[in-house]
Design a protein around this motif. Structure first.
Motif, PDB file in Angstrom:
ATOM      1  N   ARG A  30       2.416   1.996  -3.401  1.00 44.19           N
ATOM      2  CA  ARG A  30       1.444   2.561  -4.345  1.00 44.19           C
ATOM      3  C   ARG A  30       1.129   4.013  -3.989  1.00 44.19           C
ATOM      4  NH1 ARG A  30      -0.868  -2.553  -3.663  1.00 44.19           N
ATOM      5  NH2 ARG A  30      -2.361  -1.693  -2.164  1.00 44.19           N
ATOM      6  N   ASP A  83      -6.139   4.734  -2.498  1.00 45.13           N
ATOM      7  CA  ASP A  83      -5.595   3.377  -2.579  1.00 45.13           C
ATOM      8  C   ASP A  83      -6.345   2.420  -1.666  1.00 45.13           C
ATOM      9  OD1 ASP A  83      -3.261   1.651  -3.630  1.00 45.13           O
ATOM     10  OD2 ASP A  83      -3.255   1.275  -1.466  1.00 45.13           O
ATOM     11  N   ALA A  92      -3.895   1.904  -9.820  1.00 47.69           N
ATOM     12  CA  ALA A  92      -4.929   1.174  -9.078  1.00 47.69           C
ATOM     13  C   ALA A  92      -5.161  -0.206  -9.679  1.00 47.69           C
ATOM     14  CB  ALA A  92      -6.226   1.971  -9.066  1.00 47.69           C
ATOM     15  N   HIS A 124       0.844  -1.206   0.000  1.00 50.01           N
ATOM     16  CA  HIS A 124       0.000   0.000   0.000  1.00 50.01           C
ATOM     17  C   HIS A 124       0.873   1.248   0.000  1.00 50.01           C
ATOM     18  CE1 HIS A 124      -2.723   3.113   1.568  1.00 50.01           C
ATOM     19  NE2 HIS A 124      -1.920   3.234   2.616  1.00 50.01           N
TER      20      HIS A 124
END
Length: 262
Positions: free
Chosen positions: A67, A184, A234, A64
């Motif tokens: 990203r 996210d 995504a 996570h």
């Protein structure tokens, strides 16, 4: 004639002195560059070390965070107003914004499938401050990184935590991370939920514009170039997360076993 010889000697000595000073200057510059490269290499190793620690403790949060760092880089590029060093600080802050969650007291809260109690909600609000404390050694190289990390759960209208600041009191980098962080979290699958479609996630960001999020940043996310790249990040993240859900590594299997009993 003697005067001319003296002038020649003087010029020769002056030239030698200049050449010597130039060589000393170049040697100093080369040494400074070597030391700067070494410092940057050590900095990268320290960031990698922290990311590896996060990955070992909580690989889902680590993915996570990577990203979120990619999302923030795209949004910051469109936003403008940040210098090159500030962009570097933003990326490191985004990568490590959840470091505080490695604290054992947050483990069951982070991995629980049940609705959090009021006590748990109050407890998890301490993680931005703990993240900032962990990142203190990076403050000299990345001025302001502690304030950025500690502020990424603050809200535009002042209703966030831990300090309840709002608007432009919140560092721009923290406001950028806040939007990317929520986007996210919404668009990625977990054991207990499927991924939210990007279109629906954008609607949620719209609802939070002016309240939770800086409205200018939300508008930028919805602009063509940013939206295209955020959608790509995504979708790639969804593929990666789905693969890990179907083929968890040993750490993820252990976490899942514990979470199932909480």
């Amino acid at each position: 004639m003697a005067k001319l010889e003296i002038e020649k000697d003087t010029l020769t000595l002056t030239g030698a002195a200049v050449a010597s000073a130039t060589l000393v200057g170049l040697a100093w510059l080369m040494d400074a560059l070597r030391r700067d490269r070494w410092a940057r290499q050590m900095h990268r190793k320290l960031v990698d070390l922290l990311l590896n620690a996060l990955t070992a403790d909580d690989p889902v949060t680590a993915r996570h965070s990577r990203r979120v760092a990619d999302l923030t880089s795209v949004l910051a590029g469109a936003c403008g107003g940040l210098s090159r060093p500030e962009l570097a600080t933003l990326r490191v802050a985004a990568l490590l914004h959840d470091m505080g969650k490695i604290d054992d007291r947050f483990f069951l809260i982070v991995h629980s499938r049940k609705r959090l109690s009021e006590e748990q909600r109050a407890e998890i609000k301490h993680h931005p401050h703990l993240s900032a404390t962990i990142l203190q050694p990076l403050e000299e190289m990345h001025p302001g990184i502690q304030k950025i990390v500690s502020s990424h759960h603050e809200c535009w209208d002042g209703s966030g935590y831990p300090c309840g600041i709002g608007g432009h009191e919140i560092p721009l980098a923290a406001r950028i991370i806040a939007v990317a962080d929520v986007f996210d979290a919404m668009t990625q699958p977990r054991k207990y939920k499927g991924p939210m479609p990007v279109e629906e996630a954008l609607e949620k960001l719209d609802e939070g514009a002016g309240h939770q999020f800086d409205p200018r940043l939300v508008a930028l996310v919805e602009s063509g170039p940013v939206l295209a790249q955020w959608t790509q990040i995504a979708l790639q993240g969804q593929r990666d997360e789905q693969d890990h859900l179907e083929n968890p590594n040993p750490t993820e299997r252990a976490i899942e076993h514990v979470a199932a009993e909480v």
